[in-house]
Design a protein around this motif. Structure first.
Motif, PDB file in Angstrom:
ATOM      1  N   GLY A 184       0.654  -1.258   0.033  1.00  0.00           N
ATOM      2  CA  GLY A 184       0.023   0.049   0.136  1.00  0.00           C
ATOM      3  C   GLY A 184       0.665   1.217   0.021  1.00  0.00           C
ATOM      4  O   GLY A 184       2.130   1.160   0.069  1.00  0.00           O
ATOM      5  N   GLY A 185       0.086   2.200  -0.288  1.00  0.00           N
ATOM      6  CA  GLY A 185       0.885   3.554  -0.313  1.00  0.00           C
ATOM      7  C   GLY A 185       1.924   3.551  -1.438  1.00  0.00           C
ATOM      8  O   GLY A 185       2.852   4.570  -1.286  1.00  0.00           O
ATOM      9  N   LEU A 216      -0.717  -5.601   6.440  1.00  0.00           N
ATOM     10  CA  LEU A 216      -1.143  -4.972   5.233  1.00  0.00           C
ATOM     11  C   LEU A 216      -1.457  -5.882   3.989  1.00  0.00           C
ATOM     12  O   LEU A 216      -2.280  -5.373   3.170  1.00  0.00           O
ATOM     13  N   VAL A 217      -0.885  -6.965   3.755  1.00  0.00           N
ATOM     14  CA  VAL A 217      -0.795  -7.634   2.627  1.00  0.00           C
ATOM     15  C   VAL A 217      -2.464  -8.037   2.488  1.00  0.00           C
ATOM     16  O   VAL A 217      -2.897  -8.326   1.102  1.00  0.00           O
ATOM     17  N   LYS A 218      -3.007  -8.404   3.189  1.00  0.00           N
ATOM     18  CA  LYS A 218      -4.434  -8.827   2.770  1.00  0.00           C
ATOM     19  C   LYS A 218      -5.286  -7.750   2.262  1.00  0.00           C
ATOM     20  O   LYS A 218      -6.064  -8.161   1.163  1.00  0.00           O
ATOM     21  N   ARG A 222      -7.058  -1.069   2.720  1.00  0.00           N
ATOM     22  CA  ARG A 222      -8.050  -0.864   3.857  1.00  0.00           C
ATOM     23  C   ARG A 222      -7.013  -0.671   5.080  1.00  0.00           C
ATOM     24  O   ARG A 222      -7.691  -0.067   5.936  1.00  0.00           O
ATOM     25  N   TYR A 223      -6.128  -1.285   5.425  1.00  0.00           N
ATOM     26  CA  TYR A 223      -5.315  -1.410   6.545  1.00  0.00           C
ATOM     27  C   TYR A 223      -4.147  -0.416   6.447  1.00  0.00           C
ATOM     28  O   TYR A 223      -3.413  -0.414   7.299  1.00  0.00           O
ATOM     29  N   SER A 224      -4.020   0.407   5.391  1.00  0.00           N
ATOM     30  CA  SER A 224      -2.761   1.243   5.366  1.00  0.00           C
ATOM     31  C   SER A 224      -3.031   2.288   6.567  1.00  0.00           C
ATOM     32  O   SER A 224      -4.035   2.859   6.770  1.00  0.00           O
ATOM     33  N   PRO A 225      -1.779   2.399   7.252  1.00  0.00           N
ATOM     34  CA  PRO A 225      -1.693   3.250   8.490  1.00  0.00           C
ATOM     35  C   PRO A 225      -1.980   4.781   7.803  1.00  0.00           C
ATOM     36  O   PRO A 225      -2.623   5.613   8.808  1.00  0.00           O
ATOM     37  N   ALA A 227      -4.138   5.782   5.573  1.00  0.00           N
ATOM     38  CA  ALA A 227      -5.605   5.630   5.120  1.00  0.00           C
ATOM     39  C   ALA A 227      -6.295   5.599   6.379  1.00  0.00           C
ATOM     40  O   ALA A 227      -7.592   6.400   6.592  1.00  0.00           O
ATOM     41  N   ASP A 228      -6.262   4.593   7.330  1.00  0.00           N
ATOM     42  CA  ASP A 228      -7.080   4.404   8.488  1.00  0.00           C
ATOM     43  C   ASP A 228      -6.046   3.731   9.539  1.00  0.00           C
ATOM     44  O   ASP A 228      -5.758   2.616   9.784  1.00  0.00           O
ATOM     45  N   ALA A 229      -5.349   4.704  10.468  1.00  0.00           N
ATOM     46  CA  ALA A 229      -4.451   4.238  11.338  1.00  0.00           C
ATOM     47  C   ALA A 229      -5.225   3.411  12.439  1.00  0.00           C
ATOM     48  O   ALA A 229      -4.459   2.244  12.935  1.00  0.00           O
ATOM     49  N   GLN A 230      -6.682   3.611  12.683  1.00  0.00           N
ATOM     50  CA  GLN A 230      -7.045   2.606  13.633  1.00  0.00           C
ATOM     51  C   GLN A 230      -7.241   1.179  12.989  1.00  0.00           C
ATOM     52  O   GLN A 230      -7.027  -0.012  13.847  1.00  0.00           O
ATOM     53  N   ALA A 231      -7.740   1.071  11.759  1.00  0.00           N
ATOM     54  CA  ALA A 231      -7.922  -0.123  11.158  1.00  0.00           C
ATOM     55  C   ALA A 231      -6.635  -0.964  11.069  1.00  0.00           C
ATOM     56  O   ALA A 231      -6.644  -2.112  11.316  1.00  0.00           O
TER      57      ALA A 231
END
Length: 707
Positions: A184-185, A216-218, A222-225, A227-231
Motif C-alpha cells: 500500500g501507499g 497490510l498484505v491482505k 483498507r489497512y494502510s496506516p 488511510a486508516d490508522a485505527q484499522a
C-alpha cells in the motif's frame, strides 16, 4: 467335491469392475503425476533465475510534469533497499509466515489443507471468502499472473508455485516475497513500506511495526496506516494473536507489544496541485494502453498559475466558506485548478464535483439565446414589474429603471428583464444553449431558471465562458498534453479540434460586449485588472453562493465560493470576494501575455449599480441601508435618486437611456420600439415607457448582504 468347487469360485462382476477401476485410477493417477512433473519441469525451465527476479520491477512508475516540464510528483511503485534473507529481522519473517502461510516450511508450494478449507467456504457461501494461497502461490501470482479469481488462473498459479519451490530455496522465496509484495501507499517490499510508514529501514523493525506491515498484505488500501490508522492497529492485533497461536511469540511478548504506541511517519505535505492531478490522471486509462513501462505525463498545469490560484482562494475566501477556481486556456488546456482552501483537510474537489446554483452567472445563456433569437445589445427593453404564471420576479431592493438597453440590463443584472426575455424566447431555448456550451448537469425549464436555479459545476461553467472567449467555438477542458515513455516514444499527443461551432461569431461578440460592460460599469467592477476583461457575477438567494467567471488575454477563469452545507455566508456576493479573487489571480496569470482589446467599452457611473443578488419570490427582505463607509443609515436618507427627475438629490447625473445614449454618442433618445424582430416578444404589444416610481425617494445603496 462340492466344497472344493465352492472354494475355487471365480470373482463376481462387481469385484471385477472394482479392480478395473482401481487399476484405471492408478494408471490415470500415474499419468497425471507424470504430466504434472513434465509441466512443472517445463515451467521451471522458463522461470528466470533468482538474480533476474530480484531486478525485475513491479507496477508502473509515472512521472507527472507541468506544462514546462517541472516535475509535480512521481507515482507508482516505490522500492526500498533490497534485503537478503539474513538481513531481514526475524520478527518480520515470523509475522509474515504466521499470518499468511503457517505451513510454509513444510509444503511443496501448495497447501492441500488450505485449499480444502478455501473450497469448503466457497461451497458454503457461494463465493471465495477465504484464501488458500501459500506465500509461494502469492509470489507466483504477483510476478507472473493477475488477480482474476478463476479456476484456470488458479491452476496456472499452482503449477508455477510448484516449479518455484523446486527451483528456489525457502529462504530465497521468502526474500523475493518480502522484497516484492505490495504493502500500500505505493510501497513495494518491506523496506519501502518501513520507510513509508515509519521513516526508517526495515532492518530496524520492531515486533509491533512488523505486525502492522504483515497485516497490510491482505488489504493494503483498507489497512494502510496512512488511510486508516485505527484499522491498521486493529489488524496488527490480529497478527500478534496469530503469531502467538503459531508459537512464533510468547503470550508475554504479545501482551507487552502495543501497536498503538508505534510512531508513524508524518504524511508528505499535500498541496492544491493534487486537486488537479486527482482529476487528470484517471484520464490516462482512456488515452493509452501502456500499463507496465515507466512513463512521463506532460500535463497542462502551469505551476506558477497554480500557486497564484491557490493564494487567491486561500486569502480571498470568506471565513467558514470554501472556494474553487478553474483557469482554462483558449484550447481548453486547464492551467490551474483549486478545489478547496486546503487539500490536506479536504480533498473533495469543488471545482469538478460540487454542484451549486450559479445565480446571475447563468444569464450569459439567457442573453446568448436572446441574441441568437434576434436581440441586439442596443435594443431597448423595459425594466418593470412582471408576473409569469404564479411567479413574480423582482430586482433586488424592488427598484425598476424603466426603458434601458439590453447591454445595460445585463450590466446591472436586471432580474425582471431576464425573466421577460426568458418568457419571450422560451426557457427550453435557454436550456438548449446551456447544453450546447457544455453544461452537463440537469437543467429545469421553469420560468425561474433564467435566474440560475439549476445546479452546475465550476468546470462546466468555466468551459462555457471559454467557448465564448473562443468566439463561439466549442472548447473541451483537458489536462494531459502528451504521454511519453522514458525512452522518448510518444504514446499520446493532444490535438485541438476547433471544428465545432456552437453559435455564430456575432452572437459570441455580442455577449462579450455585454460581459465587458458588466466588468467596466456593472456588478463585476471588482474584477478589473488594468486590461480588458469580460465577465459575469453570480449571487444566489441569501448569499449562499458567490461566482465570478470571465476572461482576458485568452485565459478564462471561473471562481466559486460558498459553504459545503449551502448555508448563507455573510457578505458573500459574486461582485465582491469571488471577483476580487479572480482579479488577484488574473493579474499574475496574464502578466506576461499580450493585452487584447474587445470591440466596445462603456463606462457607467458607480452610483447606479444594480445589486446582483437573485431575489426570486415575495417582497424584499427586511434590511438596512448603509453609507459609503458601510455605516447604517435611516431609510430615506443618504444618497437618493428619483427616476422621474433627471438628477439625484446630490446633484449627480440621472442614469436613464438618454444618459447612456449620450455616452455612446447616439444623440437623441430613440423612440420606443420592439427590442427585436421576434413578434412574440411581450414589449412589442405596448409602448415602452419608463415606469413611474413612487413619490418617496428610494435609496440606491445596497442593503447589507446585497451586491
Amino acid at each position: 467335491m462340492a466344497r472344493g468347487k465352492k472354494g475355487n469360485k471365480q470373482p463376481g462382476p462387481v469385484r471385477k469392475w472394482f479392480f478395473r477401476l482401481v487399476k484405471t485410477g492408478l494408471v490415470v493417477g500415474l499419468l497425471g503425476i507424470i504430466a504434472l512433473v513434465v509441466a512443472v519441469t517445463v515451467i521451471r525451465s522458463s522461470i528466470p533465475g533468482y538474480e533476474d527476479l530480484k531486478s525485475s520491477p513491479n507496477g508502473q512508475m509515472i512521472r507527472v510534469l507541468d506544462v514546462s516540464g517541472k516535475e509535480l510528483f512521481s507515482m507508482g511503485p516505490s522500492y526500498g533497499q533490497w534485503l537478503e534473507y539474513d538481513a531481514i529481522p526475524d520478527v518480520m519473517v515470523d509475522a509474515m509466515v504466521a499470518v499468511e502461510d503457517r505451513r510454509f516450511r513444510s509444503h511443496l508450494g501448495v497447501d492441500p489443507i488450505g485449499i480444502a478449507r478455501s473450497l469448503q467456504v466457497r461451497l458454503q457461501r457461494g463465493h471465495f471468502a477465504q484464501g488458500g494461497s501459500t506465500i509461494t502461490q502469492q509470489l507466483a501470482r504477483n510476478i507472473f499472473l493477475n488477480n482474476n479469481r478463476t479456476f484456470g488462473r488458479k491452476g496456472r498459479e499452482i503449477l508455477i508455485a510448484l516449479a518455484m519451490e523446486s527451483k528456489f530455496s525457502k529462504e530465497q522465496i521468502l526474500s523475493l516475497y518480502l522484497n516484492k509484495v505490495y504493502f500500500g501507499g505505493g510501497a513495494y517490499g518491506i523496506d519501502a513500506a518501513s520507510r513509508r510508514f515509519f521513516a526508517h529501514s526495515a532492518k530496524d523493525l520492531s515486533l509491533a511495526e512488523a505486525a502492522i506491515i504483515a497485516g497490510l498484505v491482505k488489504a493494503p488500501s483498507r489497512y494502510s496506516p496512512t488511510a486508516d490508522a485505527q484499522a491498521a492497529i486493529d489488524r496488527a492485533g490480529v497478527v500478534l494473536t496469530v503469531m502467538q497461536d503459531a508459537g512464533a511469540i510468547t503470550a508475554a511478548q504479545a501482551a507487552e507489544t502495543n501497536p498503538t504506541a508505534v510512531k508513524l511517519a508524518p504524511e508528505p505535505r499535500q498541496n492544491s496541485v493534487r486537486y488537479f492531478t486527482d482529476w487528470a490522471l484517471p484520464q490516462l486509462d482512456l488515452l493509452i494502453d501502456e500499463t507496465v513501462e515507466p512513463i512521463e505525463v506532460w500535463t497542462t498545469l502551469d505551476l506558477g498559475m497554480q500557486r497564484a490560484a491557490t493564494t487567491a482562494i486561500q486569502k480571498g475566501t470568506p471565513a467558514g466558506a470554501q472556494g474553487a477556481l478553474v483557469a482554462m486556456d483558449r484550447d481548453g488546456a486547464v492551467r490551474a485548478m483549486v478545489g478547496g482552501t486546503d487539500y490536506v483537510t479536504s480533498n473533495y474537489n469543488r471545482a469538478t464535483q460540487a454542484m451549486r446554483q450559479p445565480g446571475s452567472a447563468w444569464k450569459v445563456f439567457v442573453y446568448m439565446a436572446a441574441l441568437e433569437a434576434g436581440y441586439t445589445p442596443d435594443d431597448i427593453v423595459t425594466d418593470e414589474p412582471i408576473k409569469i404564471g404564479n411567479w413574480t420576479p423582482r430586482n433586488s431592493g424592488g427598484r425598476y429603471a424603466g426603458d434601458m438597453s439590453v447591454r445595460s440590463a445585463f450590466a446591472y443584472s436586471k432580474n425582471t428583464v431576464a425573466a421577460a426575455i426568458g418568457n419571450d424566447i422560451g426557457t427550453s431555448t435557454i436550456a438548449n444553449m446551456a447544453r450546447r456550451f457544455g453544461i452537463t448537469t440537469p437543467i429545469d425549464t421553469n420560468p425561474s431558471m433564467v435566474l440560475g436555479t439549476s445546479d452546475v459545476r465550476v468546470l462546466d461553467m468555466t468551459r462555457a465562458f471559454a467557448s465564448i472567449n473562443a468566439k463561439g467555438i466549442s472548447v473541451t477542458p483537458y489536462a494531459i498534453n502528451k504521454v511519453v515513455t522514458m525512452k522518448g516514444d510518444v504514446l499520446y499527443q493532444s490535438k485541438f479540434d476547433g471544428s465545432r461551432v456552437l453559435v455564430d461569431p456575432w452572437v459570441a461578440a455580442g455577449i462579450t460586449d455585454l460581459m465587458q460592460t458588466a466588468v467596466n460599469a456593472g456588478t463585476g467592477k471588482a474584477a478589473q485588472i488594468g486590461r480588458p476583461v469580460a465577465g459575469k457575477t453570480g449571487t444566489t438567494s441569501s448569499n449562499k453562493d458567490g461566482w465570478f467567471l470571465g476572461f482576458s488575454s485568452g485565459l478564462t477563469t471561473g471562481v466559486w465560493m460558498g459553504r459545503d452545507d449551502a448555508k448563507p455566508v455573510s457578505g458573500l456576493q459574486g461582485g465582491r470576494a469571488p471577483a476580487a479573487a479572480f482579479a488577484a489571480f488574473m493579474k499574475v496569470a496574464v502578466a506576461n501575455r499580450k493585452v487584447e482589446q474587445f470591440e466596445t467599452e462603456l463606462v457607467l457611473p458607480d452610483w447606479q449599480l444594480e445589486p446582483d443578488e437573485d431575489e426570486l419570490y415575495g417582497a424584499p427582505e427586511d434590511g438596512i441601508y448603509v453609507d459609503e463607509n458601510g455605516m447604517p443609515i435611516e431609510t430615506g436618507k443618504g444618497l437618493e435618486y428619483d427616476l422621474e427627475g433627471g438628477q439625484a438629490d446630490d446633484g449627480s447625473p440621472q442614469l436613464d437611456q438618454e444618459w447612456i445614449d449620450s455616452v455612446l454618442g447616439r444623440g437623441e433618445k430613440p423612440a420606443a420600439k420592439a427590442p427585436s424582430p421576434n413578434q412574440n416578444r411581450p414589449p412589442v404589444d405596448k409602448p415602452q415607457v419608463p415606469i413611474k416610481q413612487p413619490a418617496a425617494p428610494v435609496s440606491i445603496l445596497p442593503r447589507v448582504g446585497d451586491e
